[in-house]
Design an enzyme around this catalytic site. Structure first.
Site, mmCIF file in Angstrom:
data_model
loop_
_atom_site.group_PDB
_atom_site.id
_atom_site.type_symbol
_atom_site.label_atom_id
_atom_site.label_comp_id
_atom_site.label_asym_id
_atom_site.label_seq_id
_atom_site.Cartn_x
_atom_site.Cartn_y
_atom_site.Cartn_z
ATOM 1 N N HIS A 151 0.983 -1.583 -0.137
ATOM 2 C CA HIS A 151 -0.170 0.022 0.047
ATOM 3 C C HIS A 151 1.124 1.378 -0.247
ATOM 4 O O HIS A 151 1.912 1.594 0.494
ATOM 5 C CB HIS A 151 -0.969 -0.212 1.302
ATOM 6 N N CYS A 208 -3.737 2.963 -5.362
ATOM 7 C CA CYS A 208 -3.335 3.418 -4.398
ATOM 8 C C CYS A 208 -1.757 3.914 -4.691
ATOM 9 O O CYS A 208 -0.711 5.246 -4.333
ATOM 10 C CB CYS A 208 -2.517 2.671 -2.706
ATOM 11 N N HIS A 243 -3.183 9.101 1.125
ATOM 12 C CA HIS A 243 -3.077 8.164 0.773
ATOM 13 C C HIS A 243 -4.560 7.721 0.223
ATOM 14 O O HIS A 243 -5.609 8.010 0.425
ATOM 15 C CB HIS A 243 -2.580 6.885 1.150
#
Length: 256
Positions: free
Chosen positions: A30, A155, A42
């Protein structure tokens, strides 16, 4: 930073850094932009669901996850973010989700890029200035980044856009994510290479597959491919899928 690991310490972080953390036993990572003061901006479908498909398969994928359930013990800084999605700001601990901290590298050489066999760790593209990176991240925190898509708008795509301002302008290819392009490259190396018919030995097949994988990864990198262009962050408002409703975080943030 080195070929074997991009792991860094918290003390080495600088505002504007593109950071990431591995999830679910290194199944995927991530990504986000470190904004300073212990905060990370994010893009997510929800903590631990960054590779979610939106189908019943998610129950299978995440049923084996050993990651903690944050909704049972909300962060004293961020509150309960377990149901949030889109572009959000979290403290570093919530972003890492008990994982280690890694730094995504920009402007690497072709040799270094190919030596990092797993995608989603570096790119040949160069980062823009600190001011531009943080400006994009802050703008997108307010306006959103469209709908989450594992292959075209995830992401890592978000973090790379914040760092470079580059967007893919074609609809037939994957986004900027090195993880996504590596997956596609691996599949192509196995099933799509006509060169696989030139040898029948295991070592020969392995060499051909590895070569095709490396070539596919290289030509798909954001720093090499030609189907990208620099897009000012304000112009993203014109995208059909841009401007998704901003989640209501009033009830989930820590009360003063």
């Amino acid at each position: 930073m080195g070929v074997l690991s991009n792991k860094i310490s918290r003390d080495a972080l600088k505002p504007g850094d593109h950071i990431y953390s591995w999830r679910n036993a290194y199944l995927y990572s991530h990504h986000g932009i470190y904004a300073g003061d212990g905060k990370v901006i994010h893009f997510t479908r929800g903590p631990g669901q960054e590779i979610g498909t939106g189908t019943f398969l998610d129950n299978v994928i995440f049923s084996s996850s050993i990651s903690p359930d944050r909704s049972q013990c909300p962060c004293p800084v961020c509150g309960d973010q377990s149901n949030l999605s889109g572009v959000i700001s979290s403290c570093l601990d919530c972003f890492l989700w008990d994982g280690d901290l890694y730094l995504f590298e920009y402007g690497v050489s072709p040799a270094f890029f190919l030596a990092k066999a797993r995608g989603g760790t570096c790119t040949l593209a160069r980062s823009d200035s600190l001011e531009d990176v943080l400006s994009r991240a802050s703008f997108l925190l307010e306006k959103g980044f469209g709908g989450y898509n594992i292959f075209k708008n995830n992401c890592e795509d978000f973090a790379i856009y914040c760092k470079t301002g580059l967007l893919v302008v074609t609809d037939i290819s994957v986004g900027r994510s090195g993880q996504a392009t590596s997956f596609v490259a691996a599949v192509s190396a196995v099933v799509s290479s006509p060169l696989r018919f030139l040898t029948t030995s295991f070592s020969g097949l392995a060499a051909v597959g590895c070569s095709m994988y490396c070539v596919s990864r290289y030509v798909s990198d954001i720093g090499v491919r030609r189907d990208v262009m620099k897009v000012p962050v304000e112009r993203l408002l014109c995208r059909p899928d841009f401007g998704q409703p901003k989640p209501d975080v009033t009830a989930t943030t820590k009360q003063d």
